[in-house]
Design a protein around this motif. Structure first.
Motif, short mmCIF file in Angstrom:
data_model
loop_
_atom_site.label_atom_id
_atom_site.label_comp_id
_atom_site.label_asym_id
_atom_site.label_seq_id
_atom_site.Cartn_x
_atom_site.Cartn_y
_atom_site.Cartn_z
N ALA A 1 0.84 -1.20 0.00
CA ALA A 1 0.00 0.00 0.00
C ALA A 1 0.88 1.24 0.00
CB ALA A 1 -0.92 -0.02 1.21
N GLY A 2 0.44 2.26 -0.73
CA GLY A 2 1.21 3.50 -0.78
C GLY A 2 1.40 3.98 -2.21
N THR A 3 2.37 4.86 -2.40
CA THR A 3 2.63 5.48 -3.70
C THR A 3 3.79 4.78 -4.39
OG1 THR A 3 1.88 7.62 -2.87
CG2 THR A 3 3.21 7.64 -4.87
N HIS A 4 3.63 4.50 -5.69
CA HIS A 4 4.66 3.78 -6.43
C HIS A 4 4.87 4.43 -7.79
CE1 HIS A 4 4.68 0.26 -3.68
NE2 HIS A 4 3.41 0.58 -3.52
N ARG A 5 6.12 4.39 -8.24
CA ARG A 5 6.47 4.81 -9.60
C ARG A 5 6.64 3.54 -10.42
NH1 ARG A 5 5.88 9.47 -12.55
NH2 ARG A 5 7.30 9.46 -14.34
#
Length: 509
Positions: A239-243
């Motif tokens: 979970a969270g922000t990914h590139r």
């Protein structure tokens, strides 16, 4: 076709081979038309940076996103070169107007298909992309993209690929079977028959094209509310922000390892679409001719469109869309009522919510704004279980009063007494009689009983009566006022009604 490789190609019918028309003019930076003198730090064939940003438009083009950067007004040479990178297929020849929905007045509707064709991938590439080894072509993703007649707004409707619909000439089946049974033409026919919306243009992109588009843009940023782990798709994200780069972005968009399967998948695809738009509009591709050429060759070289989307159409479309931004693109998906419908062949399919899906597509066909669900706070109507009704038979049809009572009870209304006979036995229309303080209850009943009319009677003292007329056909409570029913409905994650988000809201900041 899912990443598990469970679907098998349909044996019925031959899919016509694509007729691709290609040409190879020089990229615009190698064939620059003469222009007025420009500042030293600006390429002579480009407008100013501010003008370039205003004139960047959205070209409906592809898998998951259906939208990539189009240079709308730089020059005829640029737009012609863009057009010549596209493969073209004769989609609409043979489709008879009398068998199709009426054409919209000024609006444009695109059917955007993401194909799972693996024919150009070797075993190593298939393994790296996590797309399995099933042969044949299916529509892995399907979107209906609507441009309003003023060209100031785009609406993208995600269509679950397992939607249970009637395929012309083949009977009921999942909607993605149409492509494998009859190619783009049958896919267009099926969507038109299911939605009542006339398709004006067709766009298709394959796996490798999507991956290369993402990589050319330098990746996209996505946000996950919960972790996703899919071994077969080679995807493991917390979970969270990914590139994400191209291969990961493809896996992210295609995985079904989440509680609501295809419906969550559409949400992720629309997040990917918004991220692609955001990257394309901010990548300053126009400032680097070599990068522009690479982007166009990558993005458009993997795209097939109908043969009516020619250079002139692209120029006109790009000019019309030059001022659109992320706030002008709205995402939604077809409202559904079941995600566990068992088909006669023993497969699990998705069924649409008949009323809300009809409202959605009727609005699109008429080029009207999408209707939004009415919240309990917004509704002035009571729920059926708050309305007590007296029922009478106003006709000579035996048992009609008892029938109406049962229908009202099944719809959640309170009908404590048996139906009686009304003194007048020749009512043509069903009558809803009410005292002034129960106007809300009468309104609900009139909306629930087709052909009924209301009549106020101050002497009723808070009572409400339904007198069945000859025109009675049934009871159908509006969805926004329906009472909870005893049977637990299938959890479809709030997709029973129409919910929208703009591209700006979908972008992960």
């Amino acid at each position: 076709m899912n990443e598990d490789g469970n679907d098998t190609p349909r044996p019925l019918g031959e899919v016509p081979e694509f007729r691709r028309i290609r040409s190879g003019p020089l990229p615009p930076h190698q064939n620059i038309p003469p222009r007025r003198r420009a500042p030293a730090d600006q390429l002579p064939w480009l407008p100013s940076a501010a003008a370039r940003r205003r004139r960047a438009a959205l070209l409906l083009c592809g898998f998951l996103s259906a939208v990539v950067l189009l240079v709308s007004g730089s020059s005829w040479a640029v737009t012609g070169w863009l057009s010549d990178q596209l493969h073209r297929y004769d989609v609409f020849t043979g489709l008879l107007d009398e068998n199709r929905p009426p054409a919209s007045q000024g609006a444009l509707n695109f059917l955007v298909i993401g194909s799972d064709d693996r024919s150009g991938l070797d075993s190593r590439q298939r393994s790296e992309l996590g797309v399995g080894n099933v042969e044949g072509r299916r529509s892995d993703t399907m979107m209906l993209v609507h441009l309003n007649h003023q060209r100031e707004h785009i609406t993208v409707v995600g269509i679950p690929r397992d939607s249970w619909v009637r395929i012309p000439g083949h009977g009921p089946d999942k909607i993605n079977a149409a492509y494998s049974l009859g190619g783009p033409q049958l896919a267009v026919q099926t969507v038109e028959a299911a939605t009542g919306v006339r398709i004006d243009h067709y766009v298709e992109i394959d796996f490798t094209g999507f991956v290369e588009v993402v990589d050319t843009l330098g990746g996209i940023t996505v946000c996950l509310p919960e972790a996703i782990h899919d071994e077969k798709a080679h995807l493991s994200l917390e979970a969270g922000t990914h590139r994400l780069q191209g291969t990961q972005a493809l896996a992210f968009a295609r995985t079904r390892k989440s509680p609501h399967g295809d419906l969550d998948r559409i949400d992720r695809q629309q997040q990917v679409l918004a991220a692609l738009l955001d990257e394309a509009l901010n990548a300053q591709i126009l400032s680097d001719p070599a990068r522009l050429a690479q982007f166009v060759e990558t993005a458009l070289g993997s795209i097939t469109v109908d043969d009516t989307l020619d250079t002139a159409a692209l120029i006109q479309l790009g000019t019309q869309l030059r001022s659109l931004g992320l706030d002008d693109v709205t995402f939604t998906q077809v409202p559904v009522d079941r995600i566990d419908f068992w088909t006669p062949s023993g497969e699990v399919a998705v069924t649409w919510h008949e009323q809300h899906a009809t409202e959605l597509f009727t609005a699109i066909a008429a080029d009207r704004p999408i209707p939004q669900p009415q919240s309990a706070e917004d509704s002035a109507l009571p729920s059926p279980d708050e309305v007590t009704v007296e029922v009478y038979n106003g006709t000579t049809i035996p048992g009609l009063g008892a029938q109406v009572r049962v229908e009202l009870l099944e719809s959640g209304f309170q009908v404590p007494e048996s139906a009686g006979n009304w003194p007048q036995q020749d009512l043509a229309e069903t009558l809803v009689r009410y005292s002034p303080e129960r106007e809300d209850a009468a309104t609900l009943l009139v909306e629930s009983i087709p052909g009924a009319r209301a009549e106020v009677d101050p002497g009723l003292g808070g009572r409400v009566q339904v007198i069945a007329g000859v025109n009675h056909t049934g009871v159908a409570v509006p969805a926004h006022a329906a009472s909870p029913i005893a049977e637990q409905p299938v959890d479809v994650g709030g997709r029973e009604t129409v919910h929208t988000r703009t591209a700006a809201e979908n972008v992960c900041r």
